[in-house]
Design an enzyme around this catalytic site. Sequence first.
Site, PDB file in Angstrom:
ATOM      1  CB  SER A  94      -0.882   0.002   1.251  1.00 56.80           C
ATOM      2  OG  SER A  94      -1.441   1.279   1.467  1.00 56.80           O
ATOM      3  CE1 TYR A 114      -6.177   4.976  -2.420  1.00 56.08           C
ATOM      4  CE2 TYR A 114      -4.437   4.869  -0.788  1.00 56.08           C
ATOM      5  CZ  TYR A 114      -5.651   4.431  -1.269  1.00 56.08           C
ATOM      6  OH  TYR A 114      -6.340   3.446  -0.606  1.00 56.08           O
ATOM      7  CB  THR A 140      -6.288   2.753  -5.328  1.00 47.87           C
ATOM      8  OG1 THR A 140      -5.513   1.575  -5.108  1.00 47.87           O
ATOM      9  CG2 THR A 140      -7.652   2.590  -4.679  1.00 47.87           C
ATOM     10  CE  LYS A 199      -7.231  -2.780  -4.387  1.00 50.09           C
ATOM     11  NZ  LYS A 199      -7.865  -1.846  -3.457  1.00 50.09           N
ATOM     12  CG  HIS A 223     -11.303   0.305  -1.180  1.00 53.47           C
ATOM     13  ND1 HIS A 223     -10.499   1.049  -2.012  1.00 53.47           N
ATOM     14  CD2 HIS A 223     -10.713   0.364   0.042  1.00 53.47           C
ATOM     15  CE1 HIS A 223      -9.472   1.543  -1.313  1.00 53.47           C
ATOM     16  NE2 HIS A 223      -9.581   1.136  -0.067  1.00 53.47           N
TER      17      HIS A 223
END
Length: 328
Positions: A94, A114, A140, A199, A223
């Site tokens: 992440s 992100y 994402t 994603k 998610h």
Amino acid sequence: MSEQREGQRDASDYREGGAGDVPAENERQWQAWALQPRTLVGPRAVDLTTTVHGLELALPVLAAPSAWHGLWHPEAEAETARGVVASGCGLVLSHGSTLPPEEVATAPYLQQLYLSEDRELVLPFVERARAAGAVALVLTVDQLPVPRQQAFRLAASEVPAPRWSAYDTTLAGSVPARGFGPEDVAWLATATSLPVVVKGVLHPDDAVAAVDAGAAGVVVSNHGGRQLAGSITTAEVLPEVVAAVAGRVPVHVDSGIRDATDVVRALALGADSVWLGRPVLRALEAGGADAVAALLRELRDDLAGLLALLGVDTPADLHPGLVRRRVA
Ligand code: FNR
């Protein structure tokens, strides 16, 4: 209740929480696909090995990206990575990891990120991830700065301090993106030579737009049911996304996948790999790397057994003819 116990309760609420009943619905909708095996197809020689965006895996399963593993283990993502790699699965790290990518030491791996309103802010981070061994980026697109739909949100005081500085400039100190378009995918794909996997896709038109814009893969995901209350589940939309992408790029899926039977359902419906979120985090908390590895090894063994019972040799041989939507 002591302060520490209260903190533990909050961390587990953060992990398990979601938007209404979507997390539970995610699981139910996978179970609505029944397996219909072939039994007169001779002896099988099962081989689960798969390559996913350059990762050579013992089975087509990856740990989904999730923030702040420091909430569940002092060694954070380094501990998770040890368990994941020992089992032959893949790691998606992440952007909100507790540890910086180079301290997780599991190259090659996939790096999730992100984007901020100021898109360029992410580029130094991309270079850092590449140096740490990232072979693809996972962008994402389903998390936006809107009032949270999920019932539970970690109190600011509970958020563990990320132990790395790039986070300050690429996430904490920036304005989150208010929305995404195909141009963002195209921009990132051009700005870096790494493949970009998108994603957070639930609609076939978005999948096609992502691929047209240069995406190297898409992840069908809601998610883990943590964003949109009332959301459709991935078990319901996977077949239409797979049909729309038509083999142009790999299609991955997560949200509510809990055991080898769910993995088979997803692969049979056309997914190229399956990503697990909460189950990996629960194992990390329960027993660190050993528990993560045990979970994923059991999944691998179960998966091999299921393929033999279904009458196929490899994950790629699974096909929609082996699953049937149950009639309610
Ligand atoms: C997530 N997820 C997530 N996704 C992402 O792209 N970046 C992130 O930082 C996070 N963080 C995160 C934290 C926690 C605690 C959870 C549970 C999930 C979503 C994750 O990648 C994945 O889509 C879902 O977890 C998959 O659903 P299941 O397997 O948890 O049902």
